[in-house]
Design a protein around this motif. Structure first.
Motif, PDB file in Angstrom:
ATOM      1  N   GLY A 188       0.793  -1.230   0.000  1.00  0.00           N
ATOM      2  CA  GLY A 188       0.000   0.000   0.000  1.00  0.00           C
ATOM      3  C   GLY A 188       0.817   1.267   0.000  1.00  0.00           C
ATOM      4  N   LYS A 189       2.032   1.226  -0.569  1.00  0.00           N
ATOM      5  CA  LYS A 189       2.915   2.392  -0.578  1.00  0.00           C
ATOM      6  C   LYS A 189       3.078   2.939  -1.990  1.00  0.00           C
ATOM      7  CE  LYS A 189       3.502   1.490   3.746  1.00  0.00           C
ATOM      8  NZ  LYS A 189       2.893   2.332   4.787  1.00  0.00           N
ATOM      9  N   PRO A 190       2.817   4.242  -2.208  1.00  0.00           N
ATOM     10  CA  PRO A 190       3.051   4.838  -3.526  1.00  0.00           C
ATOM     11  C   PRO A 190       4.535   4.789  -3.889  1.00  0.00           C
ATOM     12  CG  PRO A 190       1.694   6.281  -2.166  1.00  0.00           C
ATOM     13  CD  PRO A 190       2.239   5.212  -1.265  1.00  0.00           C
ATOM     14  N   VAL A 191       4.805   4.536  -5.168  1.00  0.00           N
ATOM     15  CA  VAL A 191       6.183   4.416  -5.639  1.00  0.00           C
ATOM     16  C   VAL A 191       6.407   5.365  -6.802  1.00  0.00           C
ATOM     17  CG1 VAL A 191       7.921   2.862  -6.605  1.00  0.00           C
ATOM     18  CG2 VAL A 191       6.253   1.979  -4.962  1.00  0.00           C
ATOM     19  N   LEU A 192       7.450   6.175  -6.700  1.00  0.00           N
ATOM     20  CA  LEU A 192       7.933   6.979  -7.820  1.00  0.00           C
ATOM     21  C   LEU A 192       9.219   6.337  -8.314  1.00  0.00           C
ATOM     22  CD1 LEU A 192       7.326  10.626  -6.527  1.00  0.00           C
ATOM     23  CD2 LEU A 192       5.825   9.188  -7.939  1.00  0.00           C
ATOM     24  N   VAL A 193       9.237   5.963  -9.594  1.00  0.00           N
ATOM     25  CA  VAL A 193      10.350   5.215 -10.162  1.00  0.00           C
ATOM     26  C   VAL A 193      11.312   6.163 -10.857  1.00  0.00           C
ATOM     27  CG1 VAL A 193      11.022   3.380 -11.751  1.00  0.00           C
ATOM     28  CG2 VAL A 193       8.906   3.174 -10.438  1.00  0.00           C
ATOM     29  N   LEU A 194      12.567   6.097 -10.449  1.00  0.00           N
ATOM     30  CA  LEU A 194      13.602   7.004 -10.943  1.00  0.00           C
ATOM     31  C   LEU A 194      14.196   6.472 -12.247  1.00  0.00           C
ATOM     32  CD1 LEU A 194      15.252   7.506  -7.437  1.00  0.00           C
ATOM     33  CD2 LEU A 194      13.667   9.078  -8.592  1.00  0.00           C
ATOM     34  N   ARG A 195      13.320   6.142 -13.169  1.00  0.00           N
ATOM     35  CA  ARG A 195      13.700   5.626 -14.481  1.00  0.00           C
ATOM     36  C   ARG A 195      12.688   6.149 -15.495  1.00  0.00           C
ATOM     37  NH1 ARG A 195      13.878  -0.739 -13.594  1.00  0.00           N
ATOM     38  NH2 ARG A 195      14.124  -0.676 -15.857  1.00  0.00           N
ATOM     39  N   THR A 196      13.087   6.156 -16.759  1.00  0.00           N
ATOM     40  CA  THR A 196      12.178   6.619 -17.814  1.00  0.00           C
ATOM     41  C   THR A 196      11.387   5.477 -18.423  1.00  0.00           C
ATOM     42  OG1 THR A 196      13.977   6.461 -19.424  1.00  0.00           O
ATOM     43  CG2 THR A 196      13.615   8.612 -18.386  1.00  0.00           C
ATOM     44  N   GLU A 197      11.836   4.236 -18.190  1.00  0.00           N
ATOM     45  CA  GLU A 197      11.135   3.065 -18.692  1.00  0.00           C
ATOM     46  C   GLU A 197      11.101   2.016 -17.595  1.00  0.00           C
ATOM     47  OE1 GLU A 197      12.030   1.971 -22.965  1.00  0.00           O
ATOM     48  OE2 GLU A 197      13.823   3.114 -22.485  1.00  0.00           O
ATOM     49  N   THR A 198      10.130   1.130 -17.676  1.00  0.00           N
ATOM     50  CA  THR A 198      10.090   0.014 -16.729  1.00  0.00           C
ATOM     51  C   THR A 198       9.627  -1.238 -17.445  1.00  0.00           C
ATOM     52  OG1 THR A 198       9.202  -0.826 -14.637  1.00  0.00           O
ATOM     53  CG2 THR A 198       7.722   0.546 -15.978  1.00  0.00           C
ATOM     54  N   GLU A 199      10.202  -2.365 -17.026  1.00  0.00           N
ATOM     55  CA  GLU A 199       9.775  -3.656 -17.516  1.00  0.00           C
ATOM     56  C   GLU A 199       8.630  -4.214 -16.678  1.00  0.00           C
ATOM     57  OE1 GLU A 199      13.573  -4.140 -15.089  1.00  0.00           O
ATOM     58  OE2 GLU A 199      12.346  -2.601 -16.000  1.00  0.00           O
ATOM     59  N   ARG A 200       8.132  -3.408 -15.750  1.00  0.00           N
ATOM     60  CA  ARG A 200       7.023  -3.791 -14.880  1.00  0.00           C
ATOM     61  C   ARG A 200       5.887  -2.764 -15.028  1.00  0.00           C
ATOM     62  NH1 ARG A 200      11.911  -5.049 -12.701  1.00  0.00           N
ATOM     63  NH2 ARG A 200      12.121  -7.112 -11.742  1.00  0.00           N
ATOM     64  N   PRO A 201       5.274  -2.695 -16.218  1.00  0.00           N
ATOM     65  CA  PRO A 201       4.273  -1.654 -16.472  1.00  0.00           C
ATOM     66  C   PRO A 201       2.930  -1.925 -15.809  1.00  0.00           C
ATOM     67  CG  PRO A 201       4.446  -3.085 -18.369  1.00  0.00           C
ATOM     68  CD  PRO A 201       5.530  -3.524 -17.408  1.00  0.00           C
ATOM     69  N   GLU A 202       2.723  -3.140 -15.289  1.00  0.00           N
ATOM     70  CA  GLU A 202       1.418  -3.477 -14.730  1.00  0.00           C
ATOM     71  C   GLU A 202       1.040  -2.560 -13.572  1.00  0.00           C
ATOM     72  OE1 GLU A 202       3.194  -7.211 -16.540  1.00  0.00           O
ATOM     73  OE2 GLU A 202       3.896  -5.599 -15.219  1.00  0.00           O
ATOM     74  N   ALA A 203       2.003  -2.257 -12.700  1.00  0.00           N
ATOM     75  CA  ALA A 203       1.703  -1.388 -11.570  1.00  0.00           C
ATOM     76  C   ALA A 203       1.498   0.063 -12.013  1.00  0.00           C
ATOM     77  CB  ALA A 203       2.827  -1.469 -10.524  1.00  0.00           C
ATOM     78  N   VAL A 204       2.188   0.463 -13.087  1.00  0.00           N
ATOM     79  CA  VAL A 204       1.953   1.802 -13.651  1.00  0.00           C
ATOM     80  C   VAL A 204       0.526   1.884 -14.181  1.00  0.00           C
ATOM     81  CG1 VAL A 204       2.666   3.458 -15.421  1.00  0.00           C
ATOM     82  CG2 VAL A 204       4.400   2.097 -14.218  1.00  0.00           C
ATOM     83  N   ASP A 205       0.116   0.850 -14.912  1.00  0.00           N
ATOM     84  CA  ASP A 205      -1.252   0.819 -15.445  1.00  0.00           C
ATOM     85  C   ASP A 205      -2.281   0.825 -14.324  1.00  0.00           C
ATOM     86  OD1 ASP A 205      -0.116   0.688 -17.930  1.00  0.00           O
ATOM     87  OD2 ASP A 205      -0.454  -1.468 -18.196  1.00  0.00           O
ATOM     88  N   GLU A 206      -1.930   0.193 -13.208  1.00  0.00           N
ATOM     89  CA  GLU A 206      -2.842   0.121 -12.059  1.00  0.00           C
ATOM     90  C   GLU A 206      -2.911   1.440 -11.310  1.00  0.00           C
ATOM     91  OE1 GLU A 206      -5.733  -1.637 -10.212  1.00  0.00           O
ATOM     92  OE2 GLU A 206      -4.515  -2.915 -11.519  1.00  0.00           O
ATOM     93  N   GLY A 207      -1.960   2.356 -11.572  1.00  0.00           N
ATOM     94  CA  GLY A 207      -1.970   3.662 -10.928  1.00  0.00           C
ATOM     95  C   GLY A 207      -1.307   3.715  -9.572  1.00  0.00           C
ATOM     96  N   VAL A 208      -0.539   2.675  -9.215  1.00  0.00           N
ATOM     97  CA  VAL A 208       0.107   2.652  -7.897  1.00  0.00           C
ATOM     98  C   VAL A 208       1.610   2.894  -7.991  1.00  0.00           C
ATOM     99  CG1 VAL A 208      -1.655   1.224  -6.836  1.00  0.00           C
ATOM    100  CG2 VAL A 208       0.251   0.125  -8.008  1.00  0.00           C
ATOM    101  N   VAL A 209       2.129   2.994  -9.218  1.00  0.00           N
ATOM    102  CA  VAL A 209       3.525   3.311  -9.495  1.00  0.00           C
ATOM    103  C   VAL A 209       3.541   4.365 -10.593  1.00  0.00           C
ATOM    104  CG1 VAL A 209       5.638   2.427 -10.577  1.00  0.00           C
ATOM    105  CG2 VAL A 209       4.533   1.103  -8.767  1.00  0.00           C
ATOM    106  N   ARG A 210       4.485   5.317 -10.492  1.00  0.00           N
ATOM    107  CA  ARG A 210       4.593   6.351 -11.529  1.00  0.00           C
ATOM    108  C   ARG A 210       6.053   6.518 -11.916  1.00  0.00           C
ATOM    109  NH1 ARG A 210       1.555  10.320  -9.387  1.00  0.00           N
ATOM    110  NH2 ARG A 210      -0.219   9.554 -10.597  1.00  0.00           N
TER     111      ARG A 210
END
Length: 367
Positions: free
Chosen positions: A295-317
């Motif tokens: 349940g913790k918001p995550v800001l990813v210090l990268r321009t791309e990710t191989e784990r887009p599922e959490a980005v699509d879910e709105g819990v990672v940006r």
């Protein structure tokens, strides 16, 4: 099955140790499997910490790590050492997880030795060989040499099918990291770092090779700006021992009274730090998987990710390494409760804690 099948499980770095531990333990409970654990020790101390937590003792230890090792040197030593051990041990199956140099060379040597290779956490892709470097190349190579592809999500499965991998070789199991996380997070662990309980904790992990130099300096400057602008936050940053990271972190962040730089945490205290955190800034793949489940918001210090599922879910940006963007996105979550709640939903697209069981079932049925 007339006799036990010899399964060689390979681990080289801390993330591999975490993600392979539940699978190793599950396989050891199977009467048809004879399990050997081989540690390359691509990362020596960090791997030892996590294997100890899960009570796993390597049967073979290559102790491959050298100070300031280059990728060609590491790759060459791994290929030679693994080939010697594969010849000596003669396993029926080699299993390895992820996208490190250890995994890529294990897959390659297994291919040369005509030993069936199973790739755990298969199918992750950015479709950019430079990001992450060299991990994208490592997992593509391993993926095209594997007999079994144990993918965490349907999207990972589709990645492999588009590359021509046979559907019958791809198994959606979930990610074993959730198996490990749920086991460890069920307990409270001591966090022996003096933190101010009246402050909101911002947890930072940053160590990616592709961010060395000015991108990482920009990340550090952004962290300092955030702390200066928000008197109610405190930063905890377990610093990777690579001098490209540690020297810069201590130069730019080391003298701030509300920034705690520490040595890398053992896995259990790190899970505890994630549980206590209000917000997490990271370039780590594993944290992108674990933190949403907590349940913790995550800001990813990268321009791309191989784990887009959490980005699509709105819990990672994804925020990259642009100083202004990091400050803007982190400030929004620190200042806007509605924006924070939208990301802090405790949603995990990566599994339910049963991935190891599913992998064992596939192997049991096919060996």
């Amino acid at each position: 099955m007339s006799q036990a099948k010899h399964i060689l499980c390979i681990v080289g770095t801390r993330p591999e140790g975490i993600k392979m531990a539940p699978l190793i333990k599950a396989l050891k409970r199977e009467p048809w499997a004879r399990v050997t654990v081989l540690a390359t020790a691509q990362h020596r101390d960090l791997l030892d910490q996590v294997l100890s937590l899960f009570d796993i003792r390597p049967d073979v230890d290559l102790d491959i790590m050298r100070p300031n090792q280059t990728l060609p040197e590491l790759t060459a030593r791994l290929i030679t050492a693994l080939d010697n051990k594969f010849a000596e041990l003669a396993p029926d199956v080699v299993l390895a997880q992820g996208d490190t140099t250890t995994v890529m060379t294990a897959a390659l040597v297994a291919f040369y030795r005509r030993i069936a290779f199973g790739h755990v956490e298969a199918g992750l892709r950015t479709h950019d060989l430079d990001n992450p470097f060299p991990e994208e190349m490592n997992r593509v190579v391993a993926g095209h040499l594997a007999r079994w592809h144990f993918v965490p999500t349907e999207r990972s499965r589709q990645n492999l099918l588009r590359e021509g991998i046979a559907d019958t070789a791809v198994h959606v199991t979930g990610n074993t990291v959730i198996d490990a996380l749920l086991e460890v997070a069920a307990s409270d662990w001591p966090l022996d770092i003096p933190l101010d309980p009246s402050k909101r904790l911002v947890l930072v992990t940053a160590h990616r090779r592709e961010n060395f130099g000015e991108p990482f300096r920009a990340v550090c400057r952004a962290i300092r700006i955030l702390v200066d602008r928000h008197e109610d936050i405190e930063v905890l940053y377990p610093v990777h021992p690579n001098p490209n990271v540690s020297a810069t972190a201590r130069e730019l962040l080391g003298d701030h009274p509300r920034i705690r730089l520490c040595a890398p945490l053992d896995y259990a205290p790190f899970v505890e730090a994630q549980k206590r955190a209000y917000l997490i800034l990271t370039d780590s793949g594993g944290v992108q998987e674990e933190a949403p489940a907590l349940g913790k918001p995550v800001l990813v210090l990268r321009t791309e990710t191989e784990r887009p599922e959490a980005v699509d879910e709105g819990v990672v940006r994804l925020v990259g390494t642009d100083q202004a963007r990091i400050v803007e996105e982190a400030s929004r979550l620190l200042d806007d409760e509605e924006a924070y709640r939208a990301m802090a939903r405790g949603v995990s697209p990566y599994g339910d804690g049963e991935a190891s069981r599913r992998i064992v079932e596939v192997l049991r049925g096919e060996l």
